[in-house]
Design an enzyme around this catalytic site. Structure first.
Site, PDB file in Angstrom:
ATOM      1  N   GLN A 162       0.831  -1.207   0.000  1.00 34.20           N
ATOM      2  CA  GLN A 162       0.000   0.000   0.000  1.00 34.20           C
ATOM      3  C   GLN A 162       0.865   1.257   0.000  1.00 34.20           C
ATOM      4  O   GLN A 162       0.578   2.214  -0.716  1.00 34.20           O
ATOM      5  CB  GLN A 162      -0.938   0.014   1.220  1.00 34.20           C
ATOM      6  CG  GLN A 162      -1.919  -1.150   1.282  1.00 34.20           C
ATOM      7  CD  GLN A 162      -2.957  -1.125   0.152  1.00 34.20           C
ATOM      8  OE1 GLN A 162      -3.205  -0.100  -0.470  1.00 34.20           O
ATOM      9  NE2 GLN A 162      -3.559  -2.269  -0.122  1.00 34.20           N
ATOM     10  N   LYS A 222      -1.471  -2.780  -7.792  1.00 33.21           N
ATOM     11  CA  LYS A 222      -1.943  -1.627  -6.996  1.00 33.21           C
ATOM     12  C   LYS A 222      -1.238  -0.348  -7.438  1.00 33.21           C
ATOM     13  O   LYS A 222      -1.668   0.748  -7.104  1.00 33.21           O
ATOM     14  CB  LYS A 222      -1.696  -1.873  -5.505  1.00 33.21           C
ATOM     15  CG  LYS A 222      -2.470  -3.072  -4.949  1.00 33.21           C
ATOM     16  CD  LYS A 222      -2.256  -3.218  -3.469  1.00 33.21           C
ATOM     17  CE  LYS A 222      -2.472  -4.614  -2.944  1.00 33.21           C
ATOM     18  NZ  LYS A 222      -3.851  -5.064  -2.877  1.00 33.21           N
TER      19      LYS A 222
END
Ligand SMILES: Cc1ncc(COP(=O)(O)O)c(C=O)c1O
Length: 409
Positions: free
Chosen positions: A206, A229
């Site tokens: 993340q 991501k």
């Protein structure tokens, strides 16, 4: 390798680059707030991958023909792009994997563990940074030492210090929680662990998306992140390791490319990073990841961070106003991930009602069951923001939540 010219950040310019954002869902304009699960892809990534398959494709390395050499160059250029993006120093510290999960498994599998050796991890880890260590517990008698968090995802560095002992093999922590958005004070963690000679792995799946990472300055031993991501394709991830740390890991998979010599009696191994890239690697995906990082860094990253912080702040402020919403995770140092529960409603029902309004969020345990247990819930709803989200997307979320409340409350 195309390095795009740096341009000032403009959310509409970012949106214009991402074709899927102009589609509708259930007759409504798409408001995509499930970016922590996977981000949408800019045209530059799609074009780079299609272009490689159309224009110059062959297997990499060992090639003695033009296409093999061109493709090898593109693959290795992508590695250099990742190294630059992460401030990694040298491309040899970058191993291409099939995702963040595999990257952590390579480290866990590569350590020599004796019964009683300890692994320190926090209760807010993604299962990818838990289950590989459970394997070491089951198979070799490793002991998992759990670092608790406060309600917002903060960690107590004194408690961390006390958890690290003479048997600690590694400290493996998330760099940013995929549920709470809380950021780990990584420099302090590294300092504390290194003072006791213990290596640190940071799960950056993340964090790498939401802010510049400088692994050289951070001095961390291992760092993982994942392509899908980072606006890149699926099937590609990254393991960074300091040269001596990678060299000390047992190889993960055996096969072509990862060897130096194979005879009937013995095998010797190639140097990292190739030692950990057995078989034909994800060539097209690596090229796509390189294009994604070039796209990300074509914008002023500080301006992107400011924009994402504004999205987060607007969402947090709006949801705080609603006495039927509980926010999970209000750390000061928090990325653009907002988890919440609606009073008397299951997060799955909330997510489904939002979906009918074109608003895509995620609901569930987010592959973080120990964290759910710590928070005393079985699931949460999660809105997660990206470079291309507008402030209006936050307003659409809030409007959709009001509707859900009417239907469920
Ligand atoms: C914090 C974190 N770690 C690891 C992973 C796993 O990454 P991948 O899907 O690439 O295996 C994720 C994905 O959700 C994540 O959010």
């Amino acid at each position: 390798m195309t390095i795009l010219a740096a341009r000032p950040f403009d959310v509409e310019a970012a949106r214009a680059d991402v074709p899927i954002l102009s589609r509708a869902v259930h007759g409504q304009p798409l408001v995509y707030l499930d970016n922590a699960a996977s981000a949408q892809k800019p045209e530059a990534v799609i074009a780079a991958m299609a272009g490689a398959m159309r224009g110059s494709y062959a297997n990499v390395h060992r090639g003695l023909h033009a296409l093999a050499n061109e493709t090898t160059q593109a693959y290795e250029d992508a590695r250099a792009t990742v190294a630059r993006f992460l401030g990694a120093g040298s491309p040899e510290t970058i191993v291409f994997t099939k995702g963040g999960t595999q990257a952590i498994n390579i480290v866990a599998n590569g350590l020599s563990i004796q019964p009683g050796d300890e692994i320190v991890l926090s209760v807010m880890e993604h299962h990818s940074n838990i289950v590989p260590w459970h394997f070491l517990r089951e198979r070799f008698g490793a002991v998992l030492r759990w670092l608790d968090i406060d309600d917002d995802g903060g960690i107590d560095l004194g408690v961390l210090d006390a958890l690290i002992g003479p048997r600690t093999k590694i400290v493996a922590l998330t760099h940013m929680s995929n549920v709470l958005g809380a950021k780990t004070p990584a420099a302090d963690v590294v300092r504390i662990a290194h003072a006791k000679g213990v290596p640190v792995l940071l799960d950056g799946c993340q964090s790498a998306v939401h802010g510049a990472v400088d692994l050289t300055a951070l001095d961390v031993d291992y760092f993982v992140c994942t392509g899908h991501k980072l606006y890149g394709p699926t099937g590609i991830g990254v393991l960074y390791g300091k040269p001596d740390r990678l060299a000390a890991l047992r190889p993960f998979e055996g096969g072509g490319e990862m060897i130096d010599r194979v005879t009937r009696d013995v095998v010797t191994y190639n140097d990292p990073p190739h030692r950990f890239e057995a078989g034909t690697p994800p060539i097209i995906e690596a090229i796509g990841l390189g294009a994604a990082l070039d796209w990300m860094t074509s914008f002023d990253r500080t301006a992107v961070e400011v924009h994402e912080a504004a999205l987060r702040d607007r969402a947090m402020a709006a949801l705080r106003e609603l006495n039927w919403i509980t926010l999970h995770g209000q750390a000061r140092d928090k990325g653009a991930i907002v988890s919440f529960s609606m009073k008397d409603a299951h997060p799955h029902d909330v997510a489904q009602i939002l979906d009918r309004q074109g608003v895509a969020i995620r609901a569930g345990h987010h592959c973080a069951q120990p964290l759910m247990e710590r928070l005393g819930v079985t699931a949460t709803a999660r809105a997660s923001f990206a470079i291309y989200n507008r402030l209006e997307d936050v307003d659409a979320l809030v409007t959709a939540l009001h509707k859900a409340r009417k239907m469920l409350g």
